[in-house]
Design an enzyme around this catalytic site. Sequence first.
Site, PDB file in Angstrom:
ATOM      1  N   CYS A 146       0.803  -1.226   0.000  1.00 58.09           N
ATOM      2  CA  CYS A 146       0.000   0.000   0.000  1.00 58.09           C
ATOM      3  C   CYS A 146       0.836   1.276   0.000  1.00 58.09           C
ATOM      4  CB  CYS A 146      -0.951  -0.001   1.188  1.00 58.09           C
ATOM      5  SG  CYS A 146      -2.110  -1.389   1.144  1.00 58.09           S
ATOM      6  N   HIS A 279      -2.824   8.112   6.094  1.00 54.25           N
ATOM      7  CA  HIS A 279      -3.106   6.802   5.507  1.00 54.25           C
ATOM      8  C   HIS A 279      -4.513   6.363   5.916  1.00 54.25           C
ATOM      9  CE1 HIS A 279      -2.125   3.186   3.423  1.00 54.25           C
ATOM     10  NE2 HIS A 279      -2.305   2.422   4.482  1.00 54.25           N
ATOM     11  N   HIS A 316      -9.873   2.423  -0.051  1.00 54.69           N
ATOM     12  CA  HIS A 316      -8.426   2.247   0.037  1.00 54.69           C
ATOM     13  C   HIS A 316      -7.919   1.628  -1.262  1.00 54.69           C
ATOM     14  CE1 HIS A 316      -4.488   1.514   1.314  1.00 54.69           C
ATOM     15  NE2 HIS A 316      -4.671   0.544   2.202  1.00 54.69           N
TER      16      HIS A 316
END
Length: 388
Positions: A146, A279, A316
């Site tokens: 990620c 994040h 996400h």
Amino acid sequence: MSEIAITGLGVVSRLGSGAEAFWSGVLARDTAPPDRVPDPDARVPLPLYYLVPPEPSTADADLGPATRYTLRAGLEAGADARVDEVAPDRVAVVTGSSVGDARQVELVRAGQAASRPVASPPFEQASALAARLGAGAGAVNLSNACAGSGYAITLGAQMIRDGEADVVVAAGAEAYSRVTVAAFNRMGALGADRPRPFARDRAGVMLGEGAGAVVLETVAHARARGARIYARLAGSGWSCDAAHLTAPDPAGTQAARAMRAALAEAGAEPADVALIVPHATGTKLNDSTEAAAMAEVFGPRLGRIPLHNLKAIVGHLAGGAGALGTVLAALCLHHRTVPGNVPIAELDPECPVHLPTAPTALDSGVALVNAYAFGGNNISLALTGAPS
């Protein structure tokens, strides 16, 4: 050290295609329930995703979705920055993705799609975009989970500073795959409804499809050719928790170190930060860990710095998260506005952050973008406004 400018932006997300549609949707706080994936073989408790709206059939239909999203975002960013004016052998492409077009491999193995000569190699997004742009200075794909596209942006900036390229199109993309939705179900990390980062009642992450892309070049190069500058990439910081395969180190020490390193490279102090794009996945441990790391860096002032919970709107994007967060930060600096957040019922007391629901003026200062990943990979990017 040469100043790096961001001169082009591109986006594909559940809000549609284009940076303009993305900005409008974020301003409108356009949240929605997740989509149920149209995949009868996704036999998991929560077959949920934020999906990109169906796209018209094109000549790229034989490519995997992650590659198509990369092309759409990357070509938009390239056109925005007029990359076609630059000598092709001075243009490079760097991309980041977690699983790329794993969906194509799944379909072939299940006998639901024709076998391809090449089974969606992980570098396909970078090579396809480079081929379309005619980029001859290099095509690189990173798979730092990620944090992948955040690392792609910093690698692109370093290529420019090292003289390997004059312009780099840096992008990140992710698309639905059974293996991803199954893995997050198995870990118990997936939520059952809208993501609510930093909320007391947050229940997990909601994965999203899409891509983000930025065009990088030196400020001097951009000025020489009359390119518009949205913002400057002023600094970056890398670190690794080296603590666990999937979980962050709850102390947040290395995440804090990445933020400090990004600010130091930018010649800035924590007091200069005027926006954070965290994040903020919406999971219990990740949000509390990031909040602890930010509190270590910013102290009590953390409760006054506007944060924007982008994943509450688009989900996400995993390997594309860093690039999309950078696009948002660049747009905020360009428009001198931080969009309001999707309201949450109650803030988690372990996460003393500031989530304004109304737009906030952004006249100056540093915008910090965080991206964290499995394997403990952390990256922070520091952006500043366009030079006067």
